[in-house]
Design a protein around this motif. Structure first.
Motif, PDB file in Angstrom:
ATOM      1  N   THR A 176       8.658 -51.772  56.223  1.00 53.22           N
ATOM      2  CA  THR A 176      10.002 -52.316  55.971  1.00 53.22           C
ATOM      3  C   THR A 176      10.249 -52.579  54.493  1.00 53.22           C
ATOM      4  OG1 THR A 176       9.153 -54.560  56.329  1.00 53.22           O
ATOM      5  CG2 THR A 176      10.083 -53.418  58.235  1.00 53.22           C
ATOM      6  N   GLY A 177       9.371 -52.128  53.647  1.00 56.95           N
ATOM      7  CA  GLY A 177       9.530 -52.379  52.219  1.00 56.95           C
ATOM      8  C   GLY A 177       8.171 -52.414  51.549  1.00 56.95           C
ATOM      9  N   GLU A 178       8.164 -52.874  50.305  1.00 51.89           N
ATOM     10  CA  GLU A 178       6.935 -52.878  49.529  1.00 51.89           C
ATOM     11  C   GLU A 178       6.661 -54.278  48.996  1.00 51.89           C
ATOM     12  OE1 GLU A 178       5.526 -49.361  46.974  1.00 51.89           O
ATOM     13  OE2 GLU A 178       6.250 -50.795  45.480  1.00 51.89           O
ATOM     14  N   GLY A 179       5.381 -54.631  48.922  1.00 53.68           N
ATOM     15  CA  GLY A 179       4.967 -55.907  48.379  1.00 53.68           C
ATOM     16  C   GLY A 179       3.809 -55.732  47.424  1.00 53.68           C
ATOM     17  N   VAL A 180       3.336 -56.846  46.894  1.00 52.59           N
ATOM     18  CA  VAL A 180       2.180 -56.825  46.006  1.00 52.59           C
ATOM     19  C   VAL A 180       0.990 -57.381  46.762  1.00 52.59           C
ATOM     20  CG1 VAL A 180       1.210 -57.672  43.846  1.00 52.59           C
ATOM     21  CG2 VAL A 180       3.636 -57.071  43.967  1.00 52.59           C
ATOM     22  N   TYR A 181      -0.043 -56.565  46.893  1.00 53.86           N
ATOM     23  CA  TYR A 181      -1.217 -56.979  47.653  1.00 53.86           C
ATOM     24  C   TYR A 181      -2.076 -57.954  46.839  1.00 53.86           C
ATOM     25  CZ  TYR A 181      -0.349 -53.257  51.109  1.00 53.86           C
ATOM     26  OH  TYR A 181       0.198 -52.465  52.095  1.00 53.86           O
ATOM     27  N   THR A 182      -2.673 -58.890  47.552  1.00 54.02           N
ATOM     28  CA  THR A 182      -3.568 -59.874  46.949  1.00 54.02           C
ATOM     29  C   THR A 182      -4.991 -59.597  47.444  1.00 54.02           C
ATOM     30  OG1 THR A 182      -3.118 -61.410  48.757  1.00 54.02           O
ATOM     31  CG2 THR A 182      -1.720 -61.581  46.805  1.00 54.02           C
ATOM     32  N   PRO A 183      -6.009 -60.309  46.968  1.00 52.18           N
ATOM     33  CA  PRO A 183      -7.377 -59.992  47.394  1.00 52.18           C
ATOM     34  C   PRO A 183      -7.517 -60.037  48.923  1.00 52.18           C
ATOM     35  CG  PRO A 183      -7.437 -61.464  45.513  1.00 52.18           C
ATOM     36  CD  PRO A 183      -6.000 -61.373  45.945  1.00 52.18           C
ATOM     37  N   ALA A 184      -7.796 -58.894  49.510  1.00 54.22           N
ATOM     38  CA  ALA A 184      -7.863 -58.783  50.971  1.00 54.22           C
ATOM     39  C   ALA A 184      -8.590 -57.498  51.335  1.00 54.22           C
ATOM     40  CB  ALA A 184      -6.455 -58.792  51.581  1.00 54.22           C
ATOM     41  N   TYR A 185      -9.002 -57.428  52.584  1.00 52.46           N
ATOM     42  CA  TYR A 185      -9.588 -56.199  53.108  1.00 52.46           C
ATOM     43  C   TYR A 185      -9.054 -55.960  54.513  1.00 52.46           C
ATOM     44  CZ  TYR A 185     -12.823 -59.786  54.921  1.00 52.46           C
ATOM     45  OH  TYR A 185     -13.363 -60.916  55.507  1.00 52.46           O
ATOM     46  N   TYR A 234      -1.003 -73.447  65.799  1.00 52.31           N
ATOM     47  CA  TYR A 234      -1.608 -72.120  65.909  1.00 52.31           C
ATOM     48  C   TYR A 234      -1.505 -71.417  64.553  1.00 52.31           C
ATOM     49  CZ  TYR A 234      -2.130 -71.148  70.993  1.00 52.31           C
ATOM     50  OH  TYR A 234      -2.525 -71.105  72.309  1.00 52.31           O
ATOM     51  N   PRO A 235      -2.539 -70.763  64.072  1.00 54.72           N
ATOM     52  CA  PRO A 235      -2.350 -69.837  62.961  1.00 54.72           C
ATOM     53  C   PRO A 235      -1.667 -68.579  63.480  1.00 54.72           C
ATOM     54  CG  PRO A 235      -4.597 -69.688  63.766  1.00 54.72           C
ATOM     55  CD  PRO A 235      -3.928 -70.791  64.556  1.00 54.72           C
ATOM     56  N   VAL A 236      -0.924 -67.888  62.629  1.00 56.09           N
ATOM     57  CA  VAL A 236      -0.350 -66.623  63.078  1.00 56.09           C
ATOM     58  C   VAL A 236      -1.484 -65.630  63.321  1.00 56.09           C
ATOM     59  CG1 VAL A 236       1.824 -67.030  61.877  1.00 56.09           C
ATOM     60  CG2 VAL A 236       0.012 -65.711  60.738  1.00 56.09           C
ATOM     61  N   TRP A 237      -1.184 -64.599  64.065  1.00 53.76           N
ATOM     62  CA  TRP A 237      -2.212 -63.647  64.489  1.00 53.76           C
ATOM     63  C   TRP A 237      -2.562 -62.648  63.386  1.00 53.76           C
ATOM     64  CZ3 TRP A 237      -5.917 -63.722  67.632  1.00 53.76           C
ATOM     65  CH2 TRP A 237      -6.437 -62.608  68.282  1.00 53.76           C
ATOM     66  N   ALA A 238      -1.571 -62.286  62.565  1.00 54.15           N
ATOM     67  CA  ALA A 238      -1.805 -61.273  61.532  1.00 54.15           C
ATOM     68  C   ALA A 238      -0.851 -61.470  60.371  1.00 54.15           C
ATOM     69  CB  ALA A 238      -1.640 -59.872  62.109  1.00 54.15           C
ATOM     70  N   LEU A 239      -1.350 -61.162  59.176  1.00 54.98           N
ATOM     71  CA  LEU A 239      -0.534 -61.202  57.962  1.00 54.98           C
ATOM     72  C   LEU A 239      -0.616 -59.862  57.243  1.00 54.98           C
ATOM     73  CD1 LEU A 239      -1.934 -64.373  58.014  1.00 54.98           C
ATOM     74  CD2 LEU A 239      -0.226 -64.550  56.199  1.00 54.98           C
ATOM     75  N   ASN A 240       0.449 -59.547  56.497  1.00 58.06           N
ATOM     76  CA  ASN A 240       0.416 -58.392  55.616  1.00 58.06           C
ATOM     77  C   ASN A 240      -0.591 -58.632  54.485  1.00 58.06           C
ATOM     78  OD1 ASN A 240       2.520 -56.265  56.339  1.00 58.06           O
ATOM     79  ND2 ASN A 240       3.771 -58.129  56.430  1.00 58.06           N
ATOM     80  N   PHE A 241      -0.924 -57.569  53.773  1.00 55.24           N
ATOM     81  CA  PHE A 241      -1.922 -57.670  52.706  1.00 55.24           C
ATOM     82  C   PHE A 241      -1.429 -58.433  51.473  1.00 55.24           C
ATOM     83  CE2 PHE A 241      -3.512 -53.802  54.950  1.00 55.24           C
ATOM     84  CZ  PHE A 241      -4.704 -54.370  55.396  1.00 55.24           C
ATOM     85  N   ASP A 242      -0.163 -58.867  51.500  1.00 54.75           N
ATOM     86  CA  ASP A 242       0.293 -59.769  50.441  1.00 54.75           C
ATOM     87  C   ASP A 242      -0.139 -61.203  50.716  1.00 54.75           C
ATOM     88  OD1 ASP A 242       1.962 -60.460  52.542  1.00 54.75           O
ATOM     89  OD2 ASP A 242       3.835 -60.072  51.465  1.00 54.75           O
ATOM     90  N   ALA A 243      -0.736 -61.424  51.890  1.00 54.11           N
ATOM     91  CA  ALA A 243      -1.288 -62.731  52.309  1.00 54.11           C
ATOM     92  C   ALA A 243      -0.232 -63.819  52.431  1.00 54.11           C
ATOM     93  CB  ALA A 243      -2.396 -63.185  51.358  1.00 54.11           C
ATOM     94  N   SER A 244       1.016 -63.425  52.553  1.00 53.11           N
ATOM     95  CA  SER A 244       2.066 -64.434  52.693  1.00 53.11           C
ATOM     96  C   SER A 244       3.073 -64.111  53.791  1.00 53.11           C
ATOM     97  CB  SER A 244       2.795 -64.633  51.358  1.00 53.11           C
ATOM     98  OG  SER A 244       3.411 -63.434  50.940  1.00 53.11           O
ATOM     99  N   THR A 245       3.374 -62.843  54.023  1.00 48.33           N
ATOM    100  CA  THR A 245       4.345 -62.485  55.064  1.00 48.33           C
ATOM    101  C   THR A 245       3.613 -62.125  56.347  1.00 48.33           C
ATOM    102  OG1 THR A 245       4.417 -60.188  54.269  1.00 48.33           O
ATOM    103  CG2 THR A 245       6.078 -61.709  53.418  1.00 48.33           C
ATOM    104  N   TYR A 246       4.194 -62.555  57.467  1.00 49.49           N
ATOM    105  CA  TYR A 246       3.577 -62.333  58.763  1.00 49.49           C
ATOM    106  C   TYR A 246       3.844 -60.896  59.215  1.00 49.49           C
ATOM    107  CZ  TYR A 246       3.869 -67.443  58.604  1.00 49.49           C
ATOM    108  OH  TYR A 246       3.786 -68.767  58.219  1.00 49.49           O
TER     109      TYR A 246
END
Length: 614
Positions: A176-185, A234-246
């Motif tokens: 749905t668009g582009e973001g900036v990835y943060t430290p993640a795998y 509850y924590p959300v189940w999954a986040l994008n690699f920007d570590a902020s959007t679900y």
């Protein structure tokens, strides 16, 4: 960074020869791919001027209609390594690992043609391993397995600051668009642009062993931050690699998102595990983390304990978007309480007690230790006992009906989390889990099988645990049950868990970095005569451990501070020998199991050996 890594911008950034181009017929991700026609001399390539010196891994998803194609990485115009591609019509992920490049040097990526068509998509550059333990052994298979797992796991790491798509999934292949990835795998399906709490929890230890502590901390904090009052903690189940959007496929609204009870508790347990490995005080001092732990072991339980009130967090019995009690999503059972949830809740209490002790809150620590003790007693005397029978209960439905038999995760998580009292009942249940998983009860998805080595290592069943490690590794080239995922070995959990199962499982390395203590226990099966793992990161240093069978262990302190080594040996033994000196064995009972322990201070650069003595 690769320009146009998924070829969504057509030919931008790449050089094409005749007989190659961009197509839309069969992409791995997004809507486009590149193709190379059959026959010699065709190539698609890109050259990158590297802005920062370092070690990098280059990966790509490739499918082929015939053998002989190539994937090559060049440094300064000279080939570093070439992978010759087999004939495989399904996409598989190929990686060339740990390419050392100087600042300003050119890094080339080249795909070459073969005897059949070649399709390429989703090229990725990952930062090289921050830690690189090595394995040597009398058994070449474990050394081969570890090297494969280390390279494969490292290829899933994103570069901090890299741009990337958001909300990619099978319904929206371009996102749905582009973001900036943060430290993640990657932790979860490779055709989605995010990481999952369940997968992440299981991959955290392997990630630490490969030096991915910044990634672990960032990802865990993103889950902790999402566990709001609005989400009923509850924590959300999954986040994008920007570590902020679900991740959109799993999150529709604050009242309509995927949530599974065990994950809430597992993240507390894994935070404590990360603290024990690293000694990083962020895990106890950062209020985002601390609030998460507090709410998970108190308000979360209170808010989700209404249908069968007994102090155990419940699911709704209505599916994953309404809150499910178990990780077993496909059983179709309307579960209120499940064995994987109660086992994870028990470990969360123990973890929070340990974290509270390190924070200096002895009152809170003591109360949670007592909660854990009471929960385990209730589980063994009441919850898991089907009255009037010898059957083992592994879940309850919303109307209070107890369920027995094999429930996959809600069965094997109970011994894996150590909530069953040691003894014949636990031993019999482990036999049951092994028999079911070896037969008709075997999970169809390889990522579920990755839990079985952990289950049996916890109870010192080395032969069974090693059998399941080999089972996972030997099936790495099989197609995953999800066709979009590619091969079993391309599911990230496979490689990360083989790394941790070698170090924590076979070697029994259990750190407590805040106290500069490392315990070891040989769990070598009969066909591994000796095994050494070198340069395992613990705290601000490294350790090397070697086991010769189950009777002799050697420990080297590769750090700059003294380490207290606890050399553990299973069973009660009268004498131990440490560096040639004979000592009476010291008994230690852990979770109902007796060990003989030598406590040895090891100075920086020093090596010590402990062994059983007659």
């Amino acid at each position: 960074m690769v320009v146009n890594p998924g070829f969504e911008k057509n030919t931008e950034g790449w050089t094409f020869t005749a007989g190659t181009g961009v197509a839309t017929n069969r992409p791995h991700g997004g809507t486009r791919l590149v193709y190379l026609d059959a026959g010699p001399g065709k190539s698609v390539s890109q050259t990158i001027t590297v802005p920062t010196a370092g070690s990098y891994s280059v990966s790509a998803w490739i499918a082929t209609g015939g053998a002989g194609g190539t994937f090559t990485v060049l440094r300064g115009g000279t080939a570093v390594r070439t992978v010759t591609l087999p004939s495989r019509s399904t996409y598989a992920r190929y990686t060339i690992s740990d390419v050392e490049v100087a600042e300003g040097e050119q890094l080339g990526i080249v795909f070459g043609s073969g005897s059949g068509w070649v399709n390429v998509d989703d090229v990725m550059i990952s930062p090289g391993a921050k830690a690189s333990p090595t394995v040597t052994s009398s058994n070449p298979k474990i050394a081969e397995m570890f090297e494969w797992a280390k390279a494969k796991a490292g290829s899933w790491v994103h570069q901090d600051g890299a741009p990337g798509p958001l909300d990619v999934d099978e319904r929206r292949p371009s996102g749905t668009g582009e973001g900036v990835y943060t430290p993640a795998y990657w932790a979860g399906y490779a055709h989605r642009s995010g990481y999952y709490s369940r997968d992440f929890a299981h991959q955290l230890a392997g990630a630490h062993i490969l030096g991915l502590d910044a990634e672990n901390r960032n990802m865990l904090r993103s889950f902790a931050r999402s566990a709001t009052e609005e989400h009923k903690y509850y924590p959300v189940w999954a986040l994008n690699f920007d570590a902020s959007t679900y991740l959109a496929i799993d999150y529709r609204s604050p009242t309509d998102f995927v949530r599974e009870v065990p994950a809430t508790f597992e993240l507390v347990e894994k935070a404590n595990q990360a603290f024990r490995w690293t000694g990083d005080r962020t895990y106890v001092d950062d209020p985002v983390f601390w609030d998460y732990y507090r709410h998970a072991v108190k308000e979360f339980v209170e808010l989700h304990d209404g249908r069968l009130p007994n102090g155990i967090a419940e699911g709704t019995g209505k599916g994953i978007f309404q809150g499910t009690a178990s990780y077993n999503e496909v059983s179709g059972e309307p579960l209120a309480e499940a064995g994987d949830a109660i086992g994870s809740q028990y470990q969360a209490y123990k973890a929070m007690a340990a974290l509270a002790a390190d924070k200096g809150d002895s009152k809170l620590s003591g109360s949670l230790e007592e909660k854990a003790r009471r929960l385990k007693k209730y589980f063994n005397q009441t919850w898991s006992v089907k009255q009037g029978t010898g059957e083992f209960v592994r879940a309850y439905t919303v109307d209070g009906t107890p369920l027995t038999g094999f429930g996959k995760e809600n069965s094997w998580f109970m011994p894996m989390k150590g909530i069953i009292d040691a003894g014949p009942r636990n031993d019999a249940y482990l036999d049951f889990v092994d028999a079911e998983a070896s037969g008709a009860g075997r999970p169809s998805n390889i990522e579920a099988v990755t839990y079985l080595p952990d289950t049996f290592f916890r109870h010192n069943r080395a032969e069974t645990a090693w059998k399941w490690m080999q089972d996972v590794y030997d099936k790495r080239e099989d197609n995953h049950v999800s066709s979009r995922q590619g091969l079993n070995g391309d599911y990230p959990e496979v490689s990360f868990t083989l790394v941790s199962q070698t170090v924590e499982g076979l070697m029994g390395i259990q750190p407590d970095a805040p106290r500069r203590t490392v315990a070891t226990l040989s769990r070598l099966p009969g066909d591994i005569g000796w095994l050494e793992v070198a340069d395992v990161p613990v705290g601000d240093g490294k350790v090397t451990v070697r086991h010769d069978g189950t009777s002799s262990s050697t420990f080297t302190n590769g750090g700059s501070s003294k380490v207290f080594w606890q050399a553990r040996f299973l069973g009660a033994h009268r004498w131990l020998e440490v560096d040639g000196h004979r000592f009476p064995g010291r008994r230690q009972v852990i979770d109902g199991v007796t060990y003989t322990v030598a406590k040895v201070p090891v100075r920086p650069g020093q090596t010590a050996t402990a062994k059983l003595a007659s």
